[in-house]
Enzyme design. Structure first.
Site, PDB file in Angstrom:
ATOM      1  N   ASP A 225      19.842  36.180  47.452  1.00  0.00           N
ATOM      2  CA  ASP A 225      18.812  36.111  46.424  1.00  0.00           C
ATOM      3  C   ASP A 225      17.931  34.912  46.741  1.00  0.00           C
ATOM      4  O   ASP A 225      18.389  33.926  47.328  1.00  0.00           O
ATOM      5  CB  ASP A 225      19.461  35.977  45.050  1.00  0.00           C
ATOM      6  CG  ASP A 225      18.431  36.175  43.941  1.00  0.00           C
ATOM      7  OD1 ASP A 225      17.298  36.598  44.249  1.00  0.00           O
ATOM      8  OD2 ASP A 225      18.751  35.885  42.785  1.00  0.00           O
TER       9      ASP A 225
ATOM     10  N   CYS B 118      47.437  48.855  39.485  1.00  0.00           N
ATOM     11  CA  CYS B 118      46.587  48.088  40.407  1.00  0.00           C
ATOM     12  C   CYS B 118      47.424  47.659  41.610  1.00  0.00           C
ATOM     13  O   CYS B 118      48.561  47.226  41.452  1.00  0.00           O
ATOM     14  CB  CYS B 118      46.031  46.860  39.681  1.00  0.00           C
ATOM     15  SG  CYS B 118      45.030  45.792  40.736  1.00  0.00           S
TER      16      CYS B 118
ATOM     17  N   CYS C  22      46.375  45.272  43.837  1.00  0.00           N
ATOM     18  CA  CYS C  22      45.816  44.030  44.385  1.00  0.00           C
ATOM     19  C   CYS C  22      46.970  43.090  44.739  1.00  0.00           C
ATOM     20  O   CYS C  22      48.095  43.289  44.270  1.00  0.00           O
ATOM     21  CB  CYS C  22      44.862  43.384  43.376  1.00  0.00           C
ATOM     22  SG  CYS C  22      45.672  42.438  42.086  1.00  0.00           S
TER      23      CYS C  22
ATOM     24  N   HIS D 259      42.541  39.846  41.158  1.00  0.00           N
ATOM     25  CA  HIS D 259      42.736  41.069  40.376  1.00  0.00           C
ATOM     26  C   HIS D 259      41.407  41.610  39.826  1.00  0.00           C
ATOM     27  O   HIS D 259      41.119  42.800  39.941  1.00  0.00           O
ATOM     28  CB  HIS D 259      43.721  40.822  39.236  1.00  0.00           C
ATOM     29  CG  HIS D 259      43.766  41.966  38.276  1.00  0.00           C
ATOM     30  ND1 HIS D 259      44.503  43.101  38.520  1.00  0.00           N
ATOM     31  CD2 HIS D 259      43.097  42.187  37.111  1.00  0.00           C
ATOM     32  CE1 HIS D 259      44.295  43.970  37.541  1.00  0.00           C
ATOM     33  NE2 HIS D 259      43.452  43.436  36.672  1.00  0.00           N
TER      34      HIS D 259
ATOM     35  N   CYS E 175      48.886  41.849  41.621  1.00  0.00           N
ATOM     36  CA  CYS E 175      49.737  42.822  40.929  1.00  0.00           C
ATOM     37  C   CYS E 175      50.917  43.280  41.776  1.00  0.00           C
ATOM     38  O   CYS E 175      51.948  43.665  41.244  1.00  0.00           O
ATOM     39  CB  CYS E 175      48.907  44.016  40.470  1.00  0.00           C
ATOM     40  SG  CYS E 175      47.745  43.547  39.177  1.00  0.00           S
TER      41      CYS E 175
ATOM     42  N   PHE F 286      15.115  32.768  40.071  1.00  0.00           N
ATOM     43  CA  PHE F 286      15.662  32.719  38.721  1.00  0.00           C
ATOM     44  C   PHE F 286      16.239  31.326  38.415  1.00  0.00           C
ATOM     45  O   PHE F 286      15.967  30.744  37.371  1.00  0.00           O
ATOM     46  CB  PHE F 286      16.785  33.779  38.634  1.00  0.00           C
ATOM     47  CG  PHE F 286      17.351  33.999  37.277  1.00  0.00           C
ATOM     48  CD1 PHE F 286      16.751  34.896  36.406  1.00  0.00           C
ATOM     49  CD2 PHE F 286      18.505  33.347  36.864  1.00  0.00           C
ATOM     50  CE1 PHE F 286      17.286  35.124  35.143  1.00  0.00           C
ATOM     51  CE2 PHE F 286      19.043  33.570  35.609  1.00  0.00           C
ATOM     52  CZ  PHE F 286      18.421  34.459  34.740  1.00  0.00           C
TER      53      PHE F 286
ATOM     54  N   GLY G 291      16.725  32.886  44.630  1.00  0.00           N
ATOM     55  CA  GLY G 291      17.005  31.761  43.758  1.00  0.00           C
ATOM     56  C   GLY G 291      15.846  31.462  42.822  1.00  0.00           C
ATOM     57  O   GLY G 291      15.848  30.458  42.119  1.00  0.00           O
TER      58      GLY G 291
ATOM     59  N   ASP H  11      25.472  43.435  41.107  1.00  0.00           N
ATOM     60  CA  ASP H  11      26.154  42.184  41.450  1.00  0.00           C
ATOM     61  C   ASP H  11      26.303  41.383  40.174  1.00  0.00           C
ATOM     62  O   ASP H  11      25.492  41.534  39.246  1.00  0.00           O
ATOM     63  CB  ASP H  11      25.322  41.341  42.435  1.00  0.00           C
ATOM     64  CG  ASP H  11      24.224  40.575  41.719  1.00  0.00           C
ATOM     65  OD1 ASP H  11      23.173  41.177  41.436  1.00  0.00           O
ATOM     66  OD2 ASP H  11      24.423  39.390  41.382  1.00  0.00           O
TER      67      ASP H  11
HETATM   68 ZN   LIG Z   1      45.690  43.678  40.172  1.00  0.00          ZN
END
Ligand SMILES: [Zn+2]
Length: 363
Positions: A90, A297, A299, A328, A302, A94, A92, A259
């Site tokens: 970006d 999940c 991940c 997560h 988890c 903003f 920037g 995003d």
């Molecule tokens: Zn997870």
């Protein structure tokens, strides 16, 4: 090289592929925010494991620290942060306009004094793209002018004109650039700004200046206006949108790319995303639960740790909970986007969205 191919549509929702240089991603896609060259608490290997396809970094922040020269000397941002995926940057704009620094915005660009190195920076649209390209960004975003919310009609009109003029100058700086539309929540200004941007034939078109505090209904209304003006043949990017429900609604009206710092910021504030809604892991009851954060999940958090353990880390102020929670939440977003792509491909996006939102709101 830039290529965008729609693989399947379901209503207005699209499953597409985008190839930039040698990097191919699939949309709808969510990008974690790596403002200063890192997604907070995570490293690039984590992001790869989580299935992150692209990141967005911020030229303005990197300009102040560590400086564009340093990143260039390191061989570009990909090498500097050891990230092989796609990098959006970006401008920037903003942040420059909202920064605490003394800044001046003229038709030429933005000038500001940095208290970090006592230097005066002048960012013109041309320079903004040049600096993004120098650090090896795959997709550079135009310098746009987004007035703070709420802004009156006069300010929004000015921002639409300035954004157009700056976009024209950015367009001359090469390829793989996305234009950004403004116009606040005034439908005719939003439509005008979208048309201005589309006329410049950027590789992709972005929605700027929404999700900054306006009522949700106005956000959706103006997103719809944008996707109706933006050509179907190019990627559409809603900048700064991160809540799962908002993303699902916007995918339905034809947005491809999102995003936000929302998943990682929430993680650092102890809020964990689950399919049954968000939970505050520091609440007492989670200290008793020997189950993972997300029941289905996979991940790294988890697979290996329980809610009780992460609750304990929070209570003991051990910083590793921020990392475990961020891993997560980012994976939650990656899974969500993958489910979107699958549902579109199987022509069941509407029912998928409805079921997801119903369960997500259930607790
Ligand atoms: Zn997870």
């Amino acid at each position: 090289m830039f290529d965008f191919k729609i693989l399947h549509t379901d209503g207005e929702a699209r499953h597409a592929s985008m190839t930039v240089d040698d990097k191919r991603i699939e949309t709808p896609m969510f990008m974690p925010v790596a403002t200063k060259g890192t997604v907070k608490t995570l490293i690039s290997e984590d992001l790869e494991e989580l299935g992150v396809q692209a990141l967005i970094s911020n030229m303005y922040h990197l300009l102040l620290k560590p400086g564009i020269d340093k990143i260039e000397d390191a061989g570009g941002l990909h090498k500097f942060m050891n990230w092989d995926g796609l990098i959006f940057t970006d401008s920037g704009g903003f942040q420059m306009i909202r920064s605490d620094f003394d800044q001046k915005v003229t038709s030429k660009g933005v000038t500001f004094d940095s208290d970090q190195d006592s230097k005066t920076y002048e960012i013109t649209p041309e320079k903004c793209i040049e600096l993004q390209k120098r650090i090896g960004s795959n997709i550079a975003m135009c310098l746009d002018y987004c007035p703070p919310y709420p802004a009156d009609r006069g300010e929004l009109e000015k921002s639409v004109i300035r954004t157009k003029e700056w976009a024209e100058r950015c367009r001359k700086q090469g390829e793989n650039i996305f234009g950004i539309s403004q116009g606040g929540t005034i439908p005719e200004l939003r439509e005008k700004s979208c048309k201005d941007i589309v006329n410049l034939n950027f590789e992709g078109n972005a929605i700027g200046g929404l999700s900054i505090g306006e009522p949700t209904e106005l956000m959706y209304e103006n997103t719809k206006i944008s996707t109706s003006v933006f050509p179907k043949s190019k990627p559409r990017y809603f900048m700064g949108l991160g809540s799962p429900i908002d993303i699902l609604e916007c995918v339905e009206i034809g947005v491809d790319i999102f995003d936000s710092a929302y998943p990682t910021r929430n993680a650092r504030h102890r809020t964990i995303f689950t399919k049954k809604g968000n939970i505050r892991i520091d609440k007492r009851k989670f200290g008793e639960q020997q189950i993972p954060l997300g029941l289905d999940c996979d991940c790294p958090t988890c697979r290996n740790y329980s809610r009780a353990y992460i609750h304990h880390l929070c209570k003991a102020d051990e910083l590793s909970w921020m990392r475990l929670a961020s891993l997560h939440n980012v994976k939650f977003m990656m899974d969500l986007m993958e489910e979107c792509r699958k549902a579109i491909s199987e022509n069941r996006y509407e029912s998928f969205k409805k079921d997801f939102i119903e369960t997500y709101k259930s607790c």
